[in-house]
Write a protein that holds these residues in place. Sequence first.
Motif, short mmCIF file in Angstrom:
data_model
loop_
_atom_site.label_atom_id
_atom_site.label_comp_id
_atom_site.label_asym_id
_atom_site.label_seq_id
_atom_site.Cartn_x
_atom_site.Cartn_y
_atom_site.Cartn_z
N SER A 605 0.85 -1.19 0.00
CA SER A 605 0.00 0.00 0.00
C SER A 605 0.89 1.24 0.00
N TRP A 606 0.56 2.16 -0.91
CA TRP A 606 1.30 3.42 -1.01
C TRP A 606 0.41 4.54 -0.47
N THR A 607 0.90 5.22 0.56
CA THR A 607 0.14 6.29 1.21
C THR A 607 1.07 7.47 1.45
N LEU A 608 0.57 8.65 1.23
CA LEU A 608 1.35 9.85 1.51
C LEU A 608 1.45 10.06 3.01
N ASP A 609 2.66 10.23 3.51
CA ASP A 609 2.89 10.47 4.92
C ASP A 609 3.41 11.90 5.07
N CYS A 610 2.61 12.74 5.68
CA CYS A 610 2.97 14.14 5.82
C CYS A 610 3.50 14.45 7.21
N GLY A 611 3.98 13.43 7.91
CA GLY A 611 4.53 13.67 9.23
C GLY A 611 5.92 14.24 9.16
N GLY A 612 6.46 14.63 10.32
CA GLY A 612 7.81 15.17 10.38
C GLY A 612 7.94 16.58 9.88
N GLY A 613 6.85 17.30 9.71
CA GLY A 613 6.91 18.69 9.27
C GLY A 613 6.87 18.88 7.78
N ASP A 614 6.99 17.79 6.96
CA ASP A 614 6.95 17.92 5.51
C ASP A 614 5.52 17.67 5.05
N ILE A 615 4.75 18.72 4.86
CA ILE A 615 3.34 18.60 4.46
C ILE A 615 3.13 19.04 3.02
N SER A 616 4.21 19.36 2.30
CA SER A 616 4.05 19.84 0.93
C SER A 616 3.43 18.79 0.01
N PRO A 617 3.76 17.46 0.11
CA PRO A 617 3.08 16.51 -0.79
C PRO A 617 1.57 16.43 -0.57
N CYS A 618 1.12 16.70 0.66
CA CYS A 618 -0.32 16.63 0.92
C CYS A 618 -1.03 17.92 0.54
N MET A 619 -0.35 19.03 0.48
CA MET A 619 -0.97 20.30 0.15
C MET A 619 -0.93 20.57 -1.36
N ASN A 620 0.21 20.28 -1.97
CA ASN A 620 0.37 20.51 -3.41
C ASN A 620 0.10 19.21 -4.16
#
Length: 713
Positions: A605-620
Motif C-alpha cells: 500500500s502506497w500512502t502519503l505520509d505528511c509527518g515530520g513537518g513535511d506537508i508539501s506533498p499533501c498540500m500541493n
Amino acid sequence: MDNVAHIFLSRVFISFVLFLISLARTQNILVFQPSRVTATGPTITALLLGDTSDIALNLRTVSPSNTTGHISSPLCESDVTQWVLTTEQLGKNAVRVQLKLERNLRLCGENETDTDCCSKALCVLETLQVSACVSGTPQASLLIQAKIYALLLPENAGTDNKTVIPNQVYQPMGSCPCDLTFRACDVRCCCDKDCSIEDLKLFVSHCLPGPFGGRVSPTPDYHCSVQSSENSPDWFPFLCVNSPRENNPYLGLFYQGKKITSKPGPSFQSPVLSAPLPVSAYIQGSPILSLSDQYFTIPQKVLGHCVNSAPVAFLKNVQVECVTELRSCPTGFPLWTTTSDLSSKVKNGQGGDLEVDVIDEVAIDMSLFMSSTDATSDEGLVCENVTLALDYKFYWKGNGITNITLTRIVGAITLNTSVTLTTRYSAVFLNGELMGEPNSGNPGYQVGRPVIAGTLDLLDNNTGSVQRMPINVWKPVSDGLCSTAEMKPVLFGENSTSGCLLPVSRQNLTQCDLLREAVTALQAALVKATYVAKSGNPNPLTMTDWLNISFVTLNSSTTMEDTTSSCRGVPSHQHIHVRSRITGMVQGIPQKDISVLQVSFTLSSWTLDCGGGDISPCMNPLETKLFPITSSVTFTDIPINTGPPKTRFQVNFTEYDCNRNDVCWPELAFPMTTYYTGEPYSQSLAKGLILVFFFITASILGTPWRQIRQAWT
C-alpha cells in the motif's frame, strides 16, 4: 583499525598545522614546520608559516662549536652550497620550502676520474641552516642534518644479459644461483663475485638464505665424512651413511624437465599491433586478421575507457557506447570515417579473403546521440557526416567467415558551444541469420554466468526457435530514479536485491488503477522472456532444452480498498525464485540444471505520509514523493536424495555421534575399529587382540591377581 588510526592521525596533523597558521597570524611571527629535519635523500621539504609577504630566505652550511657543541645563531647570509633552494607560495600565510641536492649520488669506480660521484659510501654528511629574514633581521630558522649514502648502480644497468646457470640435472644448484645479472652486483646475493667489499657491507646481514643464496645445507650428521672421533656416538661408524656429496636433496631442485622459449606477441608500446603468425582457420576467441596480417579493430572499452582501436575476437559479440565532448568538427577516426577506410579486406579463415560491405544510413532523431540542449540550436558551426554508429555483422560457418556487413549511421551536428556526443559501436556474429550467443556452461550452469532465457518464435515450417532474451533485475545509477535506472542480468547462483525510486504525487494516488498499471509495466520490463534454459548450452531449436517460466498472477478478484491519497495492491516488489539441482558429474565436477523458475509479486500500500513537518506533498497535488520499486532473485538447491525423515531420537541424541560430539565413544578402541585406516582391518584387529591377550595374562600372573587369590583362599 589501521586505516582508522591513519585517518585519525592525518586529521590531527592537519588540525595542528592549521593551529600553527592561526597562531602565527595572530602573533605576526614566522615559524618553520618542522624546525629540525634529518635528511636521508636528495630532496627536503618544509613549511614556513606566518606573514610571508616580505621574507628573504638564506641558506648556509653550519657546524657545531668546538667548546659548547651548539649551532651558532641564524644569520641573514648565504653560502655557496651543493643544494638548490626553491619556494612555492601556498597561500597568504604559508610557503613551501624545498631543497634539492645538485650532485650525482653514484659511487665512484676504482680508477674513475670523474668528480661528479661519491668517493665513499657515506656521500653527504653536513649541517645546513635556512634563515627567514625580514629587513636583514632573522625571524625563523630551519636546521637540517643531511646524512645521505651513495646509490649502488651497475655500470651496465638496463641490459638483458644474465648469468648462464649450468644444467641443474647434473650440478647441485650451481655455485651462486642468485647471481642473475651479468657483471653487476645483485642485492642480497652475498656469493656474487661482482659485489665489492663496500657493496657487501650494505646487505651482509640480509643475505638470501638457503640454497638459492648459495648456502647449500651442510652435510648431515649421519654422513660418514662428517663425524670425528671427538663427537662420534656409540653406533658410529657402523650405521653411518657413505654417499658422494653430489647426491644431495637439492640436486635439480629448479629443473622442470623442459625448456620454455618465449614467443613474440603484440606490444603495448608499438603504435601498430603486430599480428601473430597467420592461421588456417579461426577458433573461438582468436583475433580476426586483415589482409596485411594486422588485427581487425573497432572502438571498444578497455578498463572502463573507450579506445579507438581494439581487436575483434572470433565469435565474441561486442556492444559499447562512448561519450565524447565535441567542441569542434571531428577530423579523424572514429568520428570521421570514409568508405575506403572502412571497406578493408579481411581474411576469412579458410585461405581466402573478403571485403567489408558498407551500408550508410542517415540519423533522423539526433536526440538519441546528443544530450546537449545547445546542439539543437540553428545557429552555430554545422558538422556534416559525423559518424554516430558503426554496427558490424559477421556471418560465419564452421571455422570461417562468409560475409561482413557494416551499417554506418551518420548525421549533421550543429555546434553552438559544445556537444556531448554518445556514439555506439557493435560487432555481432551470425550463423546464417542466428546470432552466436555465448553459453553459460557446458552442459551445467556455471556460477556467475547469466541465466539463459528467451521467447518462442514460430518459423515457417511450423517449428519453433527460442530467441534469447535476458532475465533482469534493477540496476540503479545516478539519482536512483526508475526513469534513469538500468537493468542487469540475473547471474546463476548469485542472490541479489535491488530497486529504484518512483516519484508519485497526490494526484497520482487519486488514479490508483493507472498507478498500478504503470508499476506493473515497469516490473514486466524486467522479465519479458517466457522460457528458461535448463542447461548452460541449450539448443534454440530443441524445445526439450527449455522450461516454461511460471508467473504467479495477481489476484484481481480481491477488492482494492483505495482511499484518498492511498492506493492498495501496488506490485512494488518482484521476486524471482530459481530452483536448481545436480543432474550429473563431468570429470568429477557436479553439473547443475534449472528445474523451476518462478516469478511472483508482493503487493503493498502506497500512502502519503505528511509527518515530520513535511506537508508539501499533501498540500500541493503535483508535489511528488519517492516510493521504492524493488526486485530480488533467490537460488535454491534441490537435494539429490533427501531420504526418510529423521526421528526425534536421531535428531536429539548426539552422545554416540562423532561428528556432533566432542567425546566419541565408538572410537575408544580406535585401532580395532573401521575408523583406523593406517593398515588393513584384519591386521589391526589381530594386533589388537594380541595386546588384549597380553594384558589379561599380565593381570592374571601379576601381583594384584595373586593378592586377590590369596585373600579368597
